[in-house]
Design an enzyme around this catalytic site. Structure first.
Site, PDB file in Angstrom:
ATOM      1  N   ARG A  46       0.858  -1.192   0.000  1.00 27.56           N
ATOM      2  CA  ARG A  46       0.000   0.000   0.000  1.00 27.56           C
ATOM      3  C   ARG A  46       0.888   1.234   0.000  1.00 27.56           C
ATOM      4  O   ARG A  46       0.599   2.237  -0.628  1.00 27.56           O
ATOM      5  CB  ARG A  46      -0.967   0.009   1.194  1.00 27.56           C
ATOM      6  N   TYR A  98     -15.695  19.100 -14.019  1.00 29.82           N
ATOM      7  CA  TYR A  98     -15.992  17.681 -14.226  1.00 29.82           C
ATOM      8  C   TYR A  98     -17.120  17.277 -13.259  1.00 29.82           C
ATOM      9  O   TYR A  98     -17.052  17.584 -12.060  1.00 29.82           O
ATOM     10  CB  TYR A  98     -14.736  16.850 -13.958  1.00 29.82           C
ATOM     11  N   ASP A 170      -6.564  20.527 -12.269  1.00 36.07           N
ATOM     12  CA  ASP A 170      -6.937  19.286 -12.953  1.00 36.07           C
ATOM     13  C   ASP A 170      -6.510  19.451 -14.415  1.00 36.07           C
ATOM     14  O   ASP A 170      -7.132  20.189 -15.177  1.00 36.07           O
ATOM     15  CB  ASP A 170      -8.453  19.079 -12.819  1.00 36.07           C
TER      16      ASP A 170
HETATM   17  C1  LIG Z   1     -12.389  11.516 -15.830  1.00 35.89           C
HETATM   18  C2  LIG Z   1     -12.070  12.787 -15.157  1.00 35.89           C
HETATM   19  C3  LIG Z   1     -11.871  12.853 -13.776  1.00 35.89           C
HETATM   20  C4  LIG Z   1     -12.056  11.637 -12.879  1.00 35.89           C
HETATM   21  O1  LIG Z   1     -11.095  10.671 -13.099  1.00 35.89           O
HETATM   22  P1  LIG Z   1     -11.376   9.072 -12.894  1.00 35.89           P
HETATM   23  O2  LIG Z   1     -10.101   8.471 -13.331  1.00 35.89           O
HETATM   24  O3  LIG Z   1     -12.551   8.731 -13.755  1.00 35.89           O
HETATM   25  O4  LIG Z   1     -11.674   8.880 -11.454  1.00 35.89           O
HETATM   26  C5  LIG Z   1     -11.533  14.077 -13.220  1.00 35.89           C
HETATM   27  N1  LIG Z   1     -11.392  15.189 -13.979  1.00 35.89           N
HETATM   28  C6  LIG Z   1     -11.574  15.159 -15.314  1.00 35.89           C
HETATM   29  C7  LIG Z   1     -11.420  16.418 -16.091  1.00 35.89           C
HETATM   30  C8  LIG Z   1     -11.918  13.970 -15.943  1.00 35.89           C
HETATM   31  O5  LIG Z   1     -12.132  13.961 -17.267  1.00 35.89           O
END
Ligand SMILES: *Cc1c(COP(=O)(O)O)cnc(C)c1O
Length: 381
Positions: A46, A98, A170
Site C-alpha cells: 500500500r 468535471y 486538474d
Molecule cells: C475523468 C475525469 C476525472 C475523474 O477521473 P477518474 O479516473 O474517472 O476517477 C476528473 N477530472 C476530469 C477532467 C476527468 O475527465
C-alpha cells in the site's frame, strides 16, 4: 530532456536483477526484510511498489515536477487533495467542472463543513470577490469540461499566493503534452490518468504531481492512510501507454483541428466549442499557456431539439457513444444525460450546458473516416 524522450525514458531503468528493459509487474503485497528495522525502501505494497514508483517518476517528469503519486482513480487523487482541508475551510473552484468533482465537493465534502464557491473563473476578478481568510485552496480545471472554457492559471496563481492559498489544477483535458501548470506557479497538478496518459481506454487511475516536498509528504501520508492506491498491472499498462503520449497527442491535435473546422462549416451545426478558434472567447489565454489545442470539443445543433441530438449519437459508426475521453478511439458523449447527469438541470442550463450539447473526444484514426462518419450522422439528425 525534451518531452518525447522523457515520455519513453523518464523513471524507467533496466530491472536490476535481470536487465529487463521493461519495468516488471511487481505483483506482490509485501517484501521480505533482512531485519525488523531494515528494508530496501519497500515494506508493504500500500505504501510503495516498484512498478508504481517507476510510473510516478515518469508522470512527475512529464509535468516538470519532482514528486508524483499515483491513485486507483482520478477521483482518488482529487479526494486526497481535499482531505488536506478541515471543517470551516473554503475552496474557490469553477462553475464548469468535471461532474464527478462537483458531486464529490457538494455531496461528500460539504457535509464535513468545507465550503466550495463555484465561480466563472475565466474572469479572475470573480475569485477576488469570494476569497477570504478561510480560503485555503483554488481548484482549477482548464480547459473545462465540456464547454472548453480556458482559465488563466497564472492570473489565479497570483491571486491565490497573495492570499496564502494552494493552487491545484486538474490537467486531464490538456495532458502534460499541452500544458504544465507547475511551470505557471501551481502547487499541485492532478490527472485522471484514465484518459490521455493511459490513452488506450483500459485503465482507471489518477495522479498528483508537486515540486514541494512538504506537500508531497502530506499527500503521501493521506494516500497511505486512506489507501486509494493502484495495482502494479495497471501501472505497467500506463507506463506502456505513456511511451506514445507525444505521438498520440500530435495526432489528436491535428485531427481535432480538422473535425472542429468541419463542424463549424456544417449547415446543421450551431455553436462549436474548441479553444483553437481565434474567436473562442479565451483563445488568447489558451495560446499563451497551451502548446496546441487538443482533440476535445463540444457542439450544439442548430435545431436545438434533444431527439435530433439523440438520433445523431445513435447513428455514428466510427465514433462510439461512451463516457470517458483521451483514448486512441474517437468517442461521442451526451454530457446532460451521461458525464454531467449528477449536476442539477437548472444549474447546468445556467452555466450554458444545454440539453443538446454533444461532446467529442477525437481519437487518432484517419481523420477522413471521422469526418465522413459525422457527416452521415448529421444527415440523419
Ligand atoms: C475523468 C475525469 C476525472 C475523474 O477521473 P477518474 O479516473 O474517472 O476517477 C476528473 N477530472 C476530469 C477532467 C476527468 O475527465
Amino acid at each position: 530532456m525534451k518531452f518525447g524522450t522523457k515520455a519513453i525514458h523518464a523513471g524507467v531503468e533496466p530491472d536490476p536483477t535481470t536487465g529487463a528493459i521493461m519495468t516488471p509487474i511487481y505483483q506482490t503485497s509485501t517484501y521480505v526484510q533482512p531485519s525488523p528495522a531494515k528494508h530496501k525502501g519497500y515494506a508493504y505494497a500500500r505504501g510503495a511498489n516498484p512498478t508504481r514508483t517507476a510510473l510516478q517518476k515518469s508522470i512527475a517528469a512529464l509535468e516538470n515536477g519532482k514528486f508524483g503519486i499515483c491513485f486507483s482513480s482520478g477521483m482518488g487523487a482529487t479526494d486526497t487533495v481535499i482531505k488536506m482541508l478541515k471543517p470551516g475551510d473554503e475552496v474557490i473552484t469553477s462553475n464548469d467542472l468535471y461532474g464527478g468533482s462537483y458531486r464529490m465537493f457538494t455531496r461528500v465534502y460539504e457535509k464535513f463543513g468545507i465550503k466550495f464557491h463555484f465561480l466563472d473563473l475565466t474572469k479572475a476578478s470573480n475569485a477576488e470577490q469570494h476569497v477570504n481568510e478561510k480560503t485555503k485552496l483554488f481548484w482549477l480545471e482548464t480547459p473545462s469540461n465540456p464547454l472548453m472554457r480556458v482559465i488563466d492559471i497564472q492570473a489565479l496563481v497570483v491571486l491565490a499566493k497573495k492570499n496564502n492559498c494552494l493552487v491545484a489544477v486538474d490537467n486531464t483535458f490538456a495532458s502534460p503534452f499541452l500544458q504544465n501548470p507547475l511551470d505557471l506557479g501551481a502547487d499541485i497538478v492532478m490527472h485522471s490518468v484514465t484518459k490521455y496518459l493511459s490513452g488506450h481506454s483500459d485503465v482507471i487511475m489518477g495522479a498528483l504531481v508537486t515540486n514541494d516536498e512538504k506537500l508531497r509528504d502530506e499527500l503521501a501520508f493521506i494516500t497511505n492512510s486512506c489507501g486509494a492506491v493502484p495495482g502494479p498491472q495497471d501501472c505497467f499498462l500506463v507506463l506502456r501507454g505513456i511511451k506514445t503520449l507525444h505521438l498520440r497527442m500530435e495526432r489528436h491535435c491535428q485531427n481535432g483541428r480538422k473535425v472542429a473546422e468541419f463542424l463549424r462549416n456544417h449547415p446543421k451545426v450551431g455553436k462549436v466549442y474548441w479553444p483553437g478558434f481565434p474567436d473562442h472567447p479565451n483563445h488568447e489565454i489558451a495560446k499563451k499557456q497551451m502548446r496546441d489545442f487538443g482533440g476535445m470539443m463540444s457542439f450544439e445543433l442548430k435545431v436545438d431539439k434533444l431527439e435530433n441530438a439523440v438520433k445523431l449519437m445513435e447513428s455514428v459508426k466510427v465514433f462510439s457513444l461512451a463516457e470517458s475521453l483521451g483514448g486512441v478511439e474517437s468517442l461521442i458523449n451526451h454530457p446532460a444525460s451521461m458525464t454531467h447527469a449528477s449536476i442539477p438541470r437548472e444549474e447546468r442550463l445556467k452555466n450554458g450546458l444545454t440539453d443538446t450539447l454533444i461532446r467529442l473526444s477525437v481519437g487518432v484514426e484517419d481523420v477522413d473516416d471521422l469526418i465522413e462518419d459525422l457527416d452521415q450522422a448529421l444527415k440523419v439528425a
